[in-house]
Design a protein around this motif. Structure first.
Motif, PDB file in Angstrom:
ATOM      1  N   GLY A  44      96.645  96.903  15.992  1.00 42.67           N
ATOM      2  CA  GLY A  44      97.657  96.578  16.421  1.00 42.67           C
ATOM      3  C   GLY A  44      98.009  95.627  17.082  1.00 42.67           C
ATOM      4  N   ASP A  45      99.007  94.869  17.290  1.00 42.52           N
ATOM      5  CA  ASP A  45      99.297  94.092  18.357  1.00 42.52           C
ATOM      6  C   ASP A  45      98.237  93.364  19.055  1.00 42.52           C
ATOM      7  OD1 ASP A  45     101.883  93.689  17.456  1.00 42.52           O
ATOM      8  OD2 ASP A  45     102.488  94.615  19.446  1.00 42.52           O
ATOM      9  N   LEU A  49      96.654  89.396  18.675  1.00 44.78           N
ATOM     10  CA  LEU A  49      96.333  88.596  19.959  1.00 44.78           C
ATOM     11  C   LEU A  49      94.861  87.918  20.274  1.00 44.78           C
ATOM     12  CD1 LEU A  49      98.711  88.334  22.236  1.00 44.78           C
ATOM     13  CD2 LEU A  49      98.271  90.461  23.717  1.00 44.78           C
ATOM     14  N   HIS A  71     101.051 102.426  15.641  1.00 46.32           N
ATOM     15  CA  HIS A  71     102.421 102.594  15.152  1.00 46.32           C
ATOM     16  C   HIS A  71     103.069 101.253  14.648  1.00 46.32           C
ATOM     17  CE1 HIS A  71     101.822  99.974  18.833  1.00 46.32           C
ATOM     18  NE2 HIS A  71     101.165 101.030  18.726  1.00 46.32           N
ATOM     19  N   TYR A  75     104.109  92.391  16.433  1.00 44.01           N
ATOM     20  CA  TYR A  75     103.254  90.893  15.467  1.00 44.01           C
ATOM     21  C   TYR A  75     102.757  92.009  13.838  1.00 44.01           C
ATOM     22  CZ  TYR A  75     102.957  88.857  20.016  1.00 44.01           C
ATOM     23  OH  TYR A  75     103.503  88.185  20.499  1.00 44.01           O
ATOM     24  N   GLU A 123     101.972  86.312  27.007  1.00 47.75           N
ATOM     25  CA  GLU A 123     102.588  86.070  29.288  1.00 47.75           C
ATOM     26  C   GLU A 123     101.124  85.150  30.039  1.00 47.75           C
ATOM     27  OE1 GLU A 123     100.621  88.877  29.014  1.00 47.75           O
ATOM     28  OE2 GLU A 123     102.844  89.438  28.214  1.00 47.75           O
ATOM     29  N   GLY A 159     106.499  87.928  23.527  1.00 48.41           N
ATOM     30  CA  GLY A 159     105.611  88.722  24.507  1.00 48.41           C
ATOM     31  C   GLY A 159     107.152  88.973  25.550  1.00 48.41           C
ATOM     32  N   TYR A 163     104.140  93.129  28.570  1.00 48.41           N
ATOM     33  CA  TYR A 163     104.502  93.181  29.643  1.00 48.41           C
ATOM     34  C   TYR A 163     105.533  93.053  30.626  1.00 48.41           C
ATOM     35  CZ  TYR A 163     102.063  92.626  34.973  1.00 48.41           C
ATOM     36  OH  TYR A 163     101.094  92.696  36.286  1.00 48.41           O
ATOM     37  N   SER A 166     107.713  95.312  30.976  1.00 50.94           N
ATOM     38  CA  SER A 166     107.432  96.364  31.973  1.00 50.94           C
ATOM     39  C   SER A 166     108.078  96.333  33.453  1.00 50.94           C
ATOM     40  CB  SER A 166     106.381  96.526  31.857  1.00 50.94           C
ATOM     41  OG  SER A 166     105.977  97.372  30.439  1.00 50.94           O
ATOM     42  N   ASP A 222      97.511  86.886  28.233  1.00 48.53           N
ATOM     43  CA  ASP A 222      97.321  87.626  27.506  1.00 48.53           C
ATOM     44  C   ASP A 222      96.261  88.616  27.974  1.00 48.53           C
ATOM     45  OD1 ASP A 222      99.311  86.680  25.672  1.00 48.53           O
ATOM     46  OD2 ASP A 222      97.821  85.364  24.585  1.00 48.53           O
TER      47      ASP A 222
HETATM   48  P1  NAP Z   1      96.044  95.934  24.907  1.00 48.13           P
HETATM   49  O1  NAP Z   1      95.438  96.983  24.456  1.00 48.13           O
HETATM   50  O2  NAP Z   1      95.908  94.282  23.598  1.00 48.13           O
HETATM   51  O3  NAP Z   1      97.583  95.579  24.700  1.00 48.13           O
HETATM   52  C1  NAP Z   1      98.687  96.446  25.546  1.00 48.13           C
HETATM   53  C2  NAP Z   1      99.594  97.667  25.369  1.00 48.13           C
HETATM   54  O4  NAP Z   1     100.072  96.313  24.727  1.00 48.13           O
HETATM   55  C3  NAP Z   1      98.978  97.739  23.595  1.00 48.13           C
HETATM   56  O5  NAP Z   1     100.156  99.217  23.380  1.00 48.13           O
HETATM   57  C4  NAP Z   1      99.686  96.720  22.756  1.00 48.13           C
HETATM   58  O6  NAP Z   1     100.393  97.091  21.499  1.00 48.13           O
HETATM   59  C5  NAP Z   1     101.521  96.615  23.395  1.00 48.13           C
HETATM   60  N1  NAP Z   1     101.724  94.947  23.374  1.00 48.13           N
HETATM   61  C6  NAP Z   1     100.585  94.242  23.107  1.00 48.13           C
HETATM   62  N2  NAP Z   1     101.435  92.357  22.565  1.00 48.13           N
HETATM   63  C7  NAP Z   1     102.916  93.187  22.676  1.00 48.13           C
HETATM   64  C8  NAP Z   1     103.838  92.604  22.146  1.00 48.13           C
HETATM   65  N3  NAP Z   1     104.359  92.114  22.257  1.00 48.13           N
HETATM   66  N4  NAP Z   1     104.549  93.551  22.359  1.00 48.13           N
HETATM   67  C9  NAP Z   1     105.480  95.033  22.367  1.00 48.13           C
HETATM   68  N5  NAP Z   1     104.188  95.409  23.016  1.00 48.13           N
HETATM   69  C10 NAP Z   1     102.227  95.157  22.845  1.00 48.13           C
HETATM   70  O7  NAP Z   1      95.779  95.503  25.881  1.00 48.13           O
HETATM   71  P2  NAP Z   1      95.475  94.108  26.254  1.00 48.13           P
HETATM   72  O8  NAP Z   1      93.767  93.819  26.216  1.00 48.13           O
HETATM   73  O9  NAP Z   1      95.166  94.300  27.663  1.00 48.13           O
HETATM   74  O10 NAP Z   1      96.220  92.771  26.698  1.00 48.13           O
HETATM   75  C11 NAP Z   1      97.613  91.929  27.325  1.00 48.13           C
HETATM   76  C12 NAP Z   1      98.304  92.410  26.498  1.00 48.13           C
HETATM   77  O11 NAP Z   1      98.717  93.806  27.439  1.00 48.13           O
HETATM   78  C13 NAP Z   1      99.401  91.898  27.661  1.00 48.13           C
HETATM   79  O12 NAP Z   1      99.870  90.487  26.934  1.00 48.13           O
HETATM   80  C14 NAP Z   1     100.399  92.204  28.552  1.00 48.13           C
HETATM   81  O13 NAP Z   1     101.342  92.414  27.389  1.00 48.13           O
HETATM   82  C15 NAP Z   1      99.293  93.719  28.046  1.00 48.13           C
HETATM   83  N6  NAP Z   1      99.879  94.085  29.524  1.00 48.13           N
HETATM   84  C16 NAP Z   1     101.026  95.593  29.517  1.00 48.13           C
HETATM   85  C17 NAP Z   1     100.857  95.717  30.776  1.00 48.13           C
HETATM   86  C18 NAP Z   1     102.514  96.899  31.558  1.00 48.13           C
HETATM   87  O14 NAP Z   1     103.431  96.477  30.367  1.00 48.13           O
HETATM   88  N7  NAP Z   1     102.368  96.844  32.274  1.00 48.13           N
HETATM   89  C19 NAP Z   1     100.490  95.650  31.588  1.00 48.13           C
HETATM   90  C20 NAP Z   1      99.097  94.559  31.289  1.00 48.13           C
HETATM   91  C21 NAP Z   1      99.352  94.135  30.100  1.00 48.13           C
HETATM   92  P3  NAP Z   1      99.357  97.657  20.385  1.00 48.13           P
HETATM   93  O15 NAP Z   1      99.173  98.993  20.922  1.00 48.13           O
HETATM   94  O16 NAP Z   1      99.793  97.374  19.623  1.00 48.13           O
HETATM   95  O17 NAP Z   1      98.299  96.759  20.605  1.00 48.13           O
END
Ligand code: NAP
Length: 268
Positions: A44-45, A49, A71, A75, A123, A159, A163, A166, A222
């Motif tokens: 996935g994305d 990353l 899905h 990226y 981010e 990015g 996050y 959200s 990230d």
């Molecule tokens: P992760 O499981 O790799 O990513 C969390 C979710 O974010 C997954 O569903 C992933 O999609 C999606 N995602 C990643 N990059 C995206 C993008 N550019 N646009 C839309 N969706 C994206 O979890 P992790 O290892 O903690 O990864 C870190 C990333 O998670 C951070 O860069 C941050 O953006 C995101 N994150 C989001 C939140 C939030 O939305 N509340 C909170 C913390 C971190 P896939 O299922 O396709 O991998």
């Protein structure tokens, strides 16, 4: 062409990896994990990353290709059942690419003499756990506000759908070379005031934070999390480097956004 494949641990992704690897080797392509020209991610994305950070020191000589086994991602352009088409595209590759902006983050830790440099694809966020984050915010060298709240998130255009979204940030088209600052739980009352809106920052401007003293900061770049660090200053800017993707077919950005967040909900 020298290639490397980065797949997540799911059995489905590992199967696709084995299949693709076999097909590419049959086409006399060379597998080179250390110095690839093309990095193909399968998952996935999040997988893209992690591959980005694995190869972040070789961004000028690498193009990425994302295959999704779940899905459609932001990226990841290729479905797992399109591997044969991808192999044909790789065979007829003529260097076509598309590039997107990245975020440069420079951190001055209290116990280190020099600024430490990071690069983010999605981010970077500065947060505090337990107590309120208090930090002065400067934009382009000018004082802007004194922020109080849970934290601040600075994202790239690609990015912006992660996050940042959200947090109520705007979705930004990746052709724009800008970064976005979004608040995380800001305090706004008669005493404390923040802008209370996401801000899109012009390419040449640094955003600089001078957090109040404390050690319970959490800095995320990230998927990397650094906690318990004492930070004097953090600077954010659009990086000189960019990420390059091998562009074998056109994906309309807003179609991708619609597919990810709206789907068939508004379908007629
Ligand atoms: P992760 O499981 O790799 O990513 C969390 C979710 O974010 C997954 O569903 C992933 O999609 C999606 N995602 C990643 N990059 C995206 C993008 N550019 N646009 C839309 N969706 C994206 O979890 P992790 O290892 O903690 O990864 C870190 C990333 O998670 C951070 O860069 C941050 O953006 C995101 N994150 C989001 C939140 C939030 O939305 N509340 C909170 C913390 C971190 P896939 O299922 O396709 O991998």
């Amino acid at each position: 062409m020298k290639f490397a494949i980065v797949a997540n641990d799911l059995p489905k992704s590992q199967n696709v990896k084995r299949n693709l690897e076999k097909k590419l080797l049959e086409c006399h392509m060379v597998e080179d994990e250390k110095h690839p020209e093309i990095v193909i991610t399968i998952g996935g994305d999040g997988t893209l990353l992690s591959a980005f950070h694995k190869y972040q020191d070789q961004l000028e000589s690498i193009r990425f290709v994302g295959v999704h086994t779940g899905h459609l991602g932001f990226y990841t352009d290729w479905r797992e059942d399109e591997i044969d088409d991808l192999v044909v595209s790789l065979q007829s590759d003529n260097g076509q690419s598309i590039s997107y902006p990245l975020l440069e983050v420079q951190v001055k830790y209290a116990n280190e003499p020099h600024m430490k440099k990071y690069i983010a694809l999605n981010e970077a966020a500065l947060k505090k756990i337990g107590t309120t984050l208090v930090t002065d915010v400067y934009i382009g060298g000018e004082f802007f506000e004194s922020f109080r709240g849970d934290g601040l998130c600075v994202s790239t255009p690609t990015g912006s759908t992660a996050y940042n979204k959200s947090l109520g940030g705007a979705v930004v088209h990746p052709n724009l070379e800008v970064m976005q600052v979004a608040e995380i739980g800001s305090i706004n009352n008669r005493v404390f005031r923040t802008v209370s809106a996401p801000m899109i920052i012009a390419p040449r401007d640094w955003v600089t934070l001078y957090p109040d003293h404390g050690t319970d900061f959490v800095l995320t770049i990230d998927a990397l999390t650094k906690s318990g660090c004492k930070i004097e200053k953090i600077m954010f800017k659009i990086a000189k480097q960019r990420i390059y993707f091998a562009k074998y077919r056109h994906q309309h950005f807003w179609r991708r956004v619609q597919d990810a967040f709206i789907g068939d909900a508004n379908g007629v």
